[in-house]
Design a protein around this motif. Structure first.
Motif, PDB file in Angstrom:
ATOM      1  N   SER A  31       3.971   1.337  -1.396  1.00  0.00           N
ATOM      2  CA  SER A  31       4.542   1.337  -2.746  1.00  0.00           C
ATOM      3  C   SER A  31       3.566   1.899  -3.757  1.00  0.00           C
ATOM      4  O   SER A  31       3.944   2.719  -4.600  1.00  0.00           O
ATOM      5  CB  SER A  31       4.950  -0.080  -3.152  1.00  0.00           C
ATOM      6  N   SER A  32       2.315   1.459  -3.692  1.00  0.00           N
ATOM      7  CA  SER A  32       1.346   1.933  -4.693  1.00  0.00           C
ATOM      8  C   SER A  32       1.074   3.428  -4.536  1.00  0.00           C
ATOM      9  O   SER A  32       0.943   4.154  -5.519  1.00  0.00           O
ATOM     10  CB  SER A  32       0.050   1.121  -4.638  1.00  0.00           C
ATOM     11  N   LYS A  33       0.999   3.906  -3.302  1.00  0.00           N
ATOM     12  CA  LYS A  33       0.781   5.341  -3.069  1.00  0.00           C
ATOM     13  C   LYS A  33       1.978   6.155  -3.571  1.00  0.00           C
ATOM     14  O   LYS A  33       1.809   7.200  -4.208  1.00  0.00           O
ATOM     15  CB  LYS A  33       0.537   5.606  -1.578  1.00  0.00           C
ATOM     16  N   LYS A  54       4.055   5.346  -5.955  1.00  0.00           N
ATOM     17  CA  LYS A  54       4.049   5.328  -7.418  1.00  0.00           C
ATOM     18  C   LYS A  54       2.998   6.284  -7.973  1.00  0.00           C
ATOM     19  O   LYS A  54       3.203   6.898  -9.008  1.00  0.00           O
ATOM     20  CB  LYS A  54       3.850   3.908  -7.911  1.00  0.00           C
ATOM     21  N   GLU A  55       1.880   6.420  -7.264  1.00  0.00           N
ATOM     22  CA  GLU A  55       0.848   7.405  -7.648  1.00  0.00           C
ATOM     23  C   GLU A  55       1.413   8.823  -7.595  1.00  0.00           C
ATOM     24  O   GLU A  55       1.175   9.631  -8.480  1.00  0.00           O
ATOM     25  CB  GLU A  55      -0.320   7.351  -6.653  1.00  0.00           C
ATOM     26  N   ILE A  56       2.131   9.110  -6.512  1.00  0.00           N
ATOM     27  CA  ILE A  56       2.691  10.445  -6.295  1.00  0.00           C
ATOM     28  C   ILE A  56       3.714  10.783  -7.379  1.00  0.00           C
ATOM     29  O   ILE A  56       3.753  11.914  -7.867  1.00  0.00           O
ATOM     30  CB  ILE A  56       3.327  10.557  -4.895  1.00  0.00           C
ATOM     31  N   GLU A  97       0.818  -1.217   0.000  1.00  0.00           N
ATOM     32  CA  GLU A  97       0.000   0.000   0.000  1.00  0.00           C
ATOM     33  C   GLU A  97       0.851   1.265   0.000  1.00  0.00           C
ATOM     34  O   GLU A  97       0.457   2.289  -0.555  1.00  0.00           O
ATOM     35  CB  GLU A  97      -1.014   0.009   1.154  1.00  0.00           C
TER      36      GLU A  97
END
Length: 88
Positions: free
Chosen positions: A81-83, A85-87, A79
């Motif tokens: 890592s995904s956040k 990568k979004e940023i 969670e």
């Protein structure tokens, strides 16, 4: 999943002081994630004098994700890592 045993430790930091600040000066700190890897990340912080807009200092910081029990590097949880990568 809880992250009670997750820590991020700064392993490298580079600070550039550009302008003196005096007691009472108002500052604004802007932070930006500039790199994200499986076990580490790099951030850039910029400190600005509020009234003049001048950049007074910058800092680039590399941090590593650590398991607090084993005290060894580990991967960031999915969670995070995904956040990140979004940023980016």
């Amino acid at each position: 999943m809880g992250h009670a045993n997750l820590r991020a430790y700064g392993v490298q930091q580079s600070i550039n002081y550009r302008k003196e600040l005096l007691p009472g000066d108002l500052v604004l700190v802007k932070s930006q994630l500039i790199e994200f890897r499986e076990r580490s990340l790099k951030m850039r912080h910029e400190m600005q004098h509020v009234e003049t807009g001048e950049v007074c200092a910058t800092c680039e910081l590399t941090a590593v994700c650590i398991d607090a029990k084993t005290r060894k590097p580990r991967e960031f949880p999915p969670e995070i890592s995904s956040k990140a990568k979004e940023i980016l």
